[in-house]
Design an enzyme around this catalytic site. Structure first.
Site, PDB file in Angstrom:
ATOM      1  N   CYS B 131       0.843  -1.245  -0.052  1.00 60.17           N
ATOM      2  CA  CYS B 131      -0.139  -0.031  -0.059  1.00 60.17           C
ATOM      3  C   CYS B 131       0.603   1.217  -0.052  1.00 60.17           C
ATOM      4  CB  CYS B 131      -0.884   0.140   1.212  1.00 60.17           C
ATOM      5  SG  CYS B 131      -1.981   1.654   1.289  1.00 60.17           S
ATOM      6  N   ASN B 193      -0.232  -3.735  -7.433  1.00 55.92           N
ATOM      7  CA  ASN B 193      -0.784  -2.676  -6.650  1.00 55.92           C
ATOM      8  C   ASN B 193      -0.677  -1.297  -7.441  1.00 55.92           C
ATOM      9  OD1 ASN B 193      -2.104  -1.196  -4.578  1.00 55.92           O
ATOM     10  ND2 ASN B 193      -1.127  -2.512  -3.088  1.00 55.92           N
TER      11      ASN B 193
END
Lengths: 261, 304
Positions: B131, B193
């Site tokens: 993240c 991601n």
């Protein structure tokens, strides 16, 4: 119940400078829509990917009305849409204004295109046999929507920043100028720019008025998936967290949320 | 009838190769009235952490050319509330449920996973070590091989269920990190991601997401995803679940050809609620046209 559906445009006209009204034949959504709720319009565009949220400005049986301001690529496109064209739409989304009939004065306060959900709300309040008070502020005369939208309102007060129509000043100042004549309990329903919202929230806090405000935020989904459209909860707790305008709102009681976050 | 059944390593069988991507589909229950959840091969939940997280302040999202930048900051209800509130619906889905986990520390990942182990309906885990939008945790676990090696080893020891590690493209060489996951017996890796991205409002001169730099997603990043999947597929033997900018069936085929065994749909869930249905239809038609009976035959079959 939310519906994703293809609807047909019945009308799509300018009602003021850069402000348009679109009428759609959309019984799936119009039959359950309530003032304060919104719809998503989808565009088959891989460059500007987000659907766009629009407040519902009216719903009667099969007909859904939207009032929108042309501000960017998507709304410019919409302004060019023709009668008979289909539109992919999802709704009704979000919560709604709640009207407490025991309150003496129902005051609707709109800024600019924030008029949209309030026209719908005024209809509902009138249907309930109550005469609402309606304040609408615009920048100038050109941005004031066609008078036909407000014809049925006995107690309508326009204002403009430049004084070219109605009261010369902000919509909040216009409301304040009428306050001495308002004696009993007051409920405010508002939709407009952040500055107007913040000023009303402060006023409502000081005078202990019930105040519901419909918020605008950039949304990627309108469904609570992206968690992008936050408003901060009003709390002294730094960890209090956020509410989502799309799912918890767009209408919030002014004492529940923070302004100028 | 085309066989869409997809096996991801030894432990996870999906009825089709289309999953949802974490953070774009809530906890799986938000759209139950609008989308037939049974169409998905599986649902990957939003990232869960040990304690609830409020997430980042506004603004959290902005639209950019063919995509968006987000900086949500792993806002979530926390693992306890998830088990309490979401088990009922998710445990009855015929598709598989993969729970995505994140944490600020290695202990938090471990403690979150231990709590989830009590839920028999969970098919497996996706570990978010990538993240870009949180100060602690997130990408710091997924950028350095030795740190990744440690945390994957620790989590692997805690569960026999399917374990997939979600990798970031914001690294020098994603293959090195995929190799670490393989060495530590992860069942699969998922990639990519979001890509670091930023946007600035030229009128106010302010950044358009609160952290200035956020995560770019959407069609704009699809070629970056295909490149990373392609090179990783040639470097490791464990399966790859492809993510990044998929918006239609043709994109899914491209991912499979590059080496993905399955895919996750992310940002497309925001702008096309029919995406999964359209993709499955396209996959069937494509396979028929290509004379392929089993969709897995496409995996890694790019002609180079």
């Amino acid at each position: 119940m939310r519906h994703l559906t293809e609807t047909i445009i019945l009308e799509n006209n300018a009602v003021a400078k850069n402000i348009f009204r679109m009428t759609l034949k959309c019984p799936e959504i119009s039959r359950s829509a309530q003032p304060g709720q919104f719809v998503n319009i989808y565009f088959s565009d891989q460059i500007h990917i987000f659907p766009r949220p629009f407040s519902i400005a009216g719903a009667t049986d099969e007909i859904l009305n939207l009032i929108y301001r042309v501000v960017g690529v998507q709304t410019s496109q919409m302004a060019g849409w023709k009668i008979g064209q289909t539109v992919k739409i999802l709704g009704p989304l979000g919560n709604q204004f709640t009207v407490d009939a025991s309150v003496d004065n129902h005051v609707l306060i709109g800024g600019g295109v924030g008029v949209a959900p309030l026209i719908f709300l005024a209809d509902k309040i009138l249907q309930g046999g109550i005469e609402p008070q309606f304040f609408l502020g615009v920048k100038n005369r050109d941005e004031m929507p066609d008078g036909k939208f407000f014809r049925q309102l006995q107690d309508f007060h326009a204002s403009s920043d430049d004084g070219s129509i109605g009261f010369h000043g902000t919509v909040v100042d216009n409301f304040l100028s009428h306050l001495p004549g308002i004696k009993k309990s007051v409920a405010i329903y508002a939709c407009g720019p952040e500055k107007m919202n913040a000023a009303l929230a402060q006023l409502a806090g000081e005078r202990r008025y019930d105040c519901q405000i419909s918020f605008e935020r950039l949304m990627a989904c309108g469904l609570g998936l992206c968690q992008g459209c936050t408003v901060k909860k009003n709390s002294t707790d730094a960890e209090a967290g956020y509410l989502l305008v799309c799912k918890d709102g767009p209408v919030f009681h002014s004492d529940r949320v923070m302004f100028n976050d | 009838m085309i066989d869409l059944t997809t096996q991801i390593g030894l432990k996870l069988q999906l009825k089709n190769p289309v999953l949802t991507a974490s953070g774009t589909f809530g906890y799986g229950d938000e759209l139950a009235d609008l989308i037939d959840l049974n169409r998905f091969g599986g649902i990957v939940t939003k990232s869960l952490t040990l304690h609830p997280r409020a997430g980042n302040p506004s603004p959290r999202i902005t639209e950019t050319t063919a995509g968006m930048i987000n900086s949500i900051g792993l806002a979530n209800i926390g693992v306890d509330a998830f088990i309490e509130q979401k088990s009922e619906l998710l445990s009855h889905l015929p598709g598989k449920v993969i729970v995505n986990i994140a944490g600020r520390t290695e202990d938090e990942y471990a403690d979150t996973l231990k709590k989830l182990e009590s839920q028999e309906w969970i098919a497996g885990y996706e570990m978010n070590v990538s993240c870009p939008n949180v100060r602690e945790g997130g990408i710091e676990f997924g950028a350095k091989p030795e740190i990744l090696n440690h945390i994957v080893g620790r989590i692997r020891d805690l569960t026999n269920r399917f374990l997939m590690i979600k990798l970031s493209p914001n690294v020098t060489d994603i293959r090195v990190l995929a190799e670490v996951c393989q060495k530590r017996s992860a069942d699969a890796v998922s990639m990519i991601n979001t890509v670091y991205g930023a946007a600035i409002d030229i009128k106010t001169r302010k950044p358009l997401v609160n952290t200035v730099i956020g995560g770019l997603s959407g069609p704009a990043i699809k070629p970056i995803a295909v490149a990373n999947i392609y090179k990783t597929h040639r470097a490791v033997d464990i399966p790859i679940v492809g993510i990044g900018g998929i918006s239609c069936g043709a994109d899914v085929v491209e991912f499979l050809l590059a080496g993905a065994s399955a895919v996750e749909l992310g940002t497309v869930n925001f702008f096309n609620l029919n995406a999964v249905a359209e993709i499955l239809e396209f996959l069937e038609e494509y396979c028929v046209a290509q004379g392929i009976g089993v969709v897995t035959e496409l995996v890694g079959k790019v002609k180079v």
